[in-house]
Each structure stands twice: as C-alpha cells, then as structure tokens.
Design a protein around this motif. Structure first.
Motif, PDB file in Angstrom:
ATOM      1  N   THR A 121       0.854  -1.181   0.000  1.00 10.10           N
ATOM      2  CA  THR A 121       0.000   0.000   0.000  1.00 10.10           C
ATOM      3  C   THR A 121       0.890   1.231   0.000  1.00 10.10           C
ATOM      4  N   VAL A 122       0.618   2.146  -0.919  1.00 11.87           N
ATOM      5  CA  VAL A 122       1.460   3.327  -1.118  1.00 11.87           C
ATOM      6  C   VAL A 122       0.586   4.577  -1.068  1.00 11.87           C
ATOM      7  N   ALA A 123       1.133   5.639  -0.503  1.00 15.48           N
ATOM      8  CA  ALA A 123       0.378   6.881  -0.340  1.00 15.48           C
ATOM      9  C   ALA A 123       0.988   8.003  -1.171  1.00 15.48           C
ATOM     10  N   ALA A 175      -3.797  13.333 -10.655  1.00 12.16           N
ATOM     11  CA  ALA A 175      -4.443  12.164 -11.251  1.00 12.16           C
ATOM     12  C   ALA A 175      -3.400  11.118 -11.656  1.00 12.16           C
ATOM     13  N   ALA A 176      -2.278  11.589 -12.204  1.00 10.03           N
ATOM     14  CA  ALA A 176      -1.227  10.662 -12.619  1.00 10.03           C
ATOM     15  C   ALA A 176      -0.638   9.926 -11.417  1.00 10.03           C
ATOM     16  N   ALA A 177      -0.510  10.628 -10.295  1.00  8.74           N
ATOM     17  CA  ALA A 177       0.019   9.990  -9.084  1.00  8.74           C
ATOM     18  C   ALA A 177      -0.902   8.875  -8.616  1.00  8.74           C
ATOM     19  N   CYS A 178      -2.200   9.158  -8.583  1.00  6.35           N
ATOM     20  CA  CYS A 178      -3.154   8.136  -8.150  1.00  6.35           C
ATOM     21  C   CYS A 178      -3.154   6.949  -9.108  1.00  6.35           C
ATOM     22  N   GLU A 179      -3.139   7.232 -10.411  1.00  7.46           N
ATOM     23  CA  GLU A 179      -3.138   6.150 -11.398  1.00  7.46           C
ATOM     24  C   GLU A 179      -1.873   5.318 -11.296  1.00  7.46           C
ATOM     25  N   ALA A 180      -0.722   5.985 -11.150  1.00 10.76           N
ATOM     26  CA  ALA A 180       0.540   5.260 -11.082  1.00 10.76           C
ATOM     27  C   ALA A 180       0.593   4.342  -9.862  1.00 10.76           C
ATOM     28  N   VAL A 181       0.035   4.798  -8.755  1.00 14.30           N
ATOM     29  CA  VAL A 181       0.026   3.977  -7.540  1.00 14.30           C
ATOM     30  C   VAL A 181      -0.873   2.762  -7.726  1.00 14.30           C
ATOM     31  N   GLY A 193      -0.896  -2.809  -4.600  1.00 10.32           N
ATOM     32  CA  GLY A 193      -2.155  -3.422  -4.198  1.00 10.32           C
ATOM     33  C   GLY A 193      -3.205  -2.430  -3.776  1.00 10.32           C
ATOM     34  N   ASP A 194      -2.797  -1.311  -3.146  1.00 15.67           N
ATOM     35  CA  ASP A 194      -3.790  -0.364  -2.650  1.00 15.67           C
ATOM     36  C   ASP A 194      -3.133   0.997  -2.453  1.00 15.67           C
ATOM     37  N   MET A 195      -3.972   1.987  -2.183  1.00 16.67           N
ATOM     38  CA  MET A 195      -3.520   3.361  -2.030  1.00 16.67           C
ATOM     39  C   MET A 195      -4.199   3.972  -0.818  1.00 16.67           C
ATOM     40  N   ARG A 196      -3.503   4.855  -0.112  1.00 15.69           N
ATOM     41  CA  ARG A 196      -4.081   5.661   0.957  1.00 15.69           C
ATOM     42  C   ARG A 196      -3.674   7.108   0.744  1.00 15.69           C
ATOM     43  N   ARG A 197      -4.569   8.022   1.113  1.00 18.26           N
ATOM     44  CA  ARG A 197      -4.201   9.440   1.197  1.00 18.26           C
ATOM     45  C   ARG A 197      -4.754   9.949   2.520  1.00 18.26           C
ATOM     46  N   LEU A 198      -3.857  10.239   3.458  1.00 25.66           N
ATOM     47  CA  LEU A 198      -4.261  10.523   4.824  1.00 25.66           C
ATOM     48  C   LEU A 198      -4.492  12.008   5.095  1.00 25.66           C
ATOM     49  N   GLY A 199      -3.922  12.887   4.281  1.00 27.36           N
ATOM     50  CA  GLY A 199      -4.156  14.315   4.480  1.00 27.36           C
ATOM     51  C   GLY A 199      -3.205  14.973   5.453  1.00 27.36           C
ATOM     52  N   SER A 200      -2.209  14.248   5.916  1.00 33.38           N
ATOM     53  CA  SER A 200      -1.152  14.797   6.770  1.00 33.38           C
ATOM     54  C   SER A 200       0.142  14.097   6.389  1.00 33.38           C
ATOM     55  N   ALA A 201       1.077  14.842   5.810  1.00 35.19           N
ATOM     56  CA  ALA A 201       2.315  14.225   5.343  1.00 35.19           C
ATOM     57  C   ALA A 201       3.108  13.629   6.498  1.00 35.19           C
ATOM     58  N   ALA A 205       9.807   4.602  -9.420  1.00 32.57           N
ATOM     59  CA  ALA A 205       9.218   4.571 -10.770  1.00 32.57           C
ATOM     60  C   ALA A 205       7.861   5.259 -10.789  1.00 32.57           C
ATOM     61  N   THR A 206       7.121   5.145  -9.711  1.00 25.57           N
ATOM     62  CA  THR A 206       5.827   5.816  -9.595  1.00 25.57           C
ATOM     63  C   THR A 206       6.013   7.327  -9.623  1.00 25.57           C
ATOM     64  N   ALA A 207       6.966   7.818  -8.840  1.00 28.48           N
ATOM     65  CA  ALA A 207       7.227   9.260  -8.814  1.00 28.48           C
ATOM     66  C   ALA A 207       7.676   9.762 -10.178  1.00 28.48           C
ATOM     67  N   LEU A 208       8.512   8.982 -10.864  1.00 27.92           N
ATOM     68  CA  LEU A 208       8.987   9.400 -12.184  1.00 27.92           C
ATOM     69  C   LEU A 208       7.865   9.399 -13.206  1.00 27.92           C
ATOM     70  N   ALA A 209       6.923   8.476 -13.054  1.00 25.52           N
ATOM     71  CA  ALA A 209       5.772   8.460 -13.963  1.00 25.52           C
ATOM     72  C   ALA A 209       4.930   9.719 -13.792  1.00 25.52           C
ATOM     73  N   VAL A 210       4.813  10.175 -12.558  1.00 24.01           N
ATOM     74  CA  VAL A 210       4.072  11.421 -12.292  1.00 24.01           C
ATOM     75  C   VAL A 210       4.812  12.594 -12.934  1.00 24.01           C
ATOM     76  N   GLU A 211       6.116  12.623 -12.740  1.00 23.68           N
ATOM     77  CA  GLU A 211       6.917  13.716 -13.293  1.00 23.68           C
ATOM     78  C   GLU A 211       6.837  13.732 -14.815  1.00 23.68           C
ATOM     79  N   GLU A 212       6.818  12.566 -15.428  1.00 22.45           N
ATOM     80  CA  GLU A 212       6.755  12.497 -16.895  1.00 22.45           C
ATOM     81  C   GLU A 212       5.399  12.945 -17.443  1.00 22.45           C
ATOM     82  N   SER A 213       4.393  12.978 -16.563  1.00 21.17           N
ATOM     83  CA  SER A 213       3.059  13.402 -17.015  1.00 21.17           C
ATOM     84  C   SER A 213       2.949  14.904 -17.171  1.00 21.17           C
ATOM     85  N   THR A 214       3.932  15.656 -16.664  1.00 22.90           N
ATOM     86  CA  THR A 214       3.851  17.127 -16.707  1.00 22.90           C
ATOM     87  C   THR A 214       4.224  17.657 -18.071  1.00 22.90           C
TER      88      THR A 214
END
Length: 265
Positions: A153-155, A169-175, A180-188, A256-265
């Motif tokens: 699980t990755v946030a 959107a790219a970050a959520c899709e890449a995760v 297996g799953d994703m969380r977004r907690l709202g506090s880094a 790789a997830t972070a780089l996929a987000v960066e490549e979406s810009t």
C-alpha cells in the motif's frame, strides 16, 4: 545527557506541548482563514507554534527556527543548529473534525536531522526518533517487510495545486497500477510516520516538500530502517525535488511511480 539526547527530549517535549494547545481547540467553533485556494490556517496553528517555540527556547535560546506560520524563517540552514516545526500538519483535516493531524518538531544540525517527534493527540500516537532508532508510544518501530507490489500500500502525499491536477491524477493512477492499494491521509507527517511503523510500504510525491511537512517524518522513517530519496534516487534532503520513501525492498517501484508522475507534466 549528550547534546543529541537533549535535542531528542526537547523535540518530544515541544511537540507534546504544541499538540496539547491544538487539541484543546480541536472540534471547537474556531475561525478558519485561507492562505490559498485550499490551504487553511487557524488561531490554533499560531498558538500551537508559539507554544512549541517557547518550549524549544527554554533549552536552546539561540537556535534558528523554521516554521510554517507567522514570520519564522522558511528554509533550513545548512550550517548550525535549527528546529523545523509544523504546529498542525493536516489543518484541512483538523478543521473538518477529522482526527488525522499532528504537531511535528525536528532538530537539525548542519542541515541534517538528529531528532524528531510527531505527536497526534486525537489518535493517541506519539512518534519519535533519536540516534538509536524510531518509536511509537515509546515502543520501537520498523518499516514493513513486504516485498510484493501486489501486497503493498502506497500513499501519494503533499498537495498538487489546481493547475497541476493532471499530476495528482497521474500519481493516483501510477500507484493503483503498480501496487495493491492506495491511501491518502491528508497529513504528510502522519503518512511518513505510518510508513515508519510498517503501515505503508511507500510514500511518494514528485513535488518539493516544505521542510515543516517532511523533515521530522523522513528522519523517523530512516531511523525505522526505511529509505528516502529524491527523483534522482539521491539521498533526500530538505531542499530536494521529489519525496520518495519506502521500506527499502520496494524503493525502485516507488521511485518509478514518482517518475511516472513527473513524466506526465
């Protein structure tokens, strides 16, 4: 007591003091101001920050203070001692009466953290880290040992502004495509602390994190056995672009997830 031990004790004491001030005002009729389209601040943030600073000044009156609110400096000095504080990390949760928020304090020497505390009073959790390790409520913690992406699980963390919604959107899709799953907690800071305790296998953003959102949590992750890098896979610093945190086993996949987000810009 060594200097490092004293800084760890002060970090926890100051974070607890600030958290008490914030908790006294939680779920009350408190006025909310906006600093941007979605960034909010309350008098609780300011009062908690003042309390944190007072607690630090009792032991270290001459150290630099890096803080989110008011007129404190906003960058971490590369030389000398400093404290990086966030009085309420997760203010959007706080003002919505959601319990996921924390007061974070990190002690830094020559640009490197040496102690940290993340206190989440509404959750009943206190995360700390010192030279010896990382702890939750006084008990040692360690990052997850999951190495299978399908069980991980990755946030995605930090905030993508409205003009960067494609990146969000790219970050959520890449995760969700990799893990297996994703969380977004709202506090880094709570997200990073949760990863340190094994509740998440990764935390990811292609953005440059504010130091008050990240320094304490990253130190806790590292002291719990995790890894934190920038987008180039270099060791993460307070001024890095990208925040890629993992349990170590899955770092290449999180990167790789972070780089996929960066490549979406």
């Amino acid at each position: 007591m060594t200097d490092a031990d004293e800084r760890a004790a002060v970090a926890e004491r100051a974070a607890r003091a600030g958290a008490r001030v914030a908790d006294e005002r939680f779920r009350s009729d408190i006025a909310v101001e906006t600093k941007g389209e979605v960034d909010v601040v309350t008098e609780a943030d300011r009062a908690a920050q003042r309390t944190v600073i007072e607690a630090i000044r009792e032991s270290f009156p001459d150290d630099a203070i890096v803080g989110e609110e008011e007129d404190e400096r906003k960058t971490v000095p590369d030389e000398g001692a400093a404290w990086v504080i966030d009085p309420i990390d997760g203010t959007n949760n706080y003002v919505r009466d959601i319990r996921v928020w924390a007061t974070a304090v990190a002690a830094v020497v020559d640009g490197e953290p040496v102690a940290a505390a993340v206190v989440a009073p509404a959750l009943g959790d206190v995360y700390t880290a010192d030279a010896e390790g990382a702890y939750r409520n006084g008990e040692p913690i360690a990052v997850s040992d999951v190495s299978d992406e399908r069980r991980a699980t990755v946030a995605p963390t930090l905030w993508w502004e409205f003009d960067a919604r494609d990146e969000y959107a790219a970050a959520c899709e890449a995760v969700v495509r990799r893990f297996g799953d994703m969380r977004r907690l709202g506090s880094a800071q709570i997200t990073l602390s949760t990863a340190a305790a094994g509740g998440l296998e990764g935390v990811v953003s292609n953005l440059r994190a504010n130091p008050w959102d990240s320094v304490a949590g990253v130190f806790i992750v590292r002291q719990a056995g995790g890894r934190a890098t920038d987008l180039n896979a270099d060791r993460w610093r307070h001024d890095s672009t990208g925040l890629v945190v993992s349990n170590g086993d899955l770092h290449d996949e999180v990167l790789a997830t972070a780089l996929a987000v960066e490549e979406s810009t």
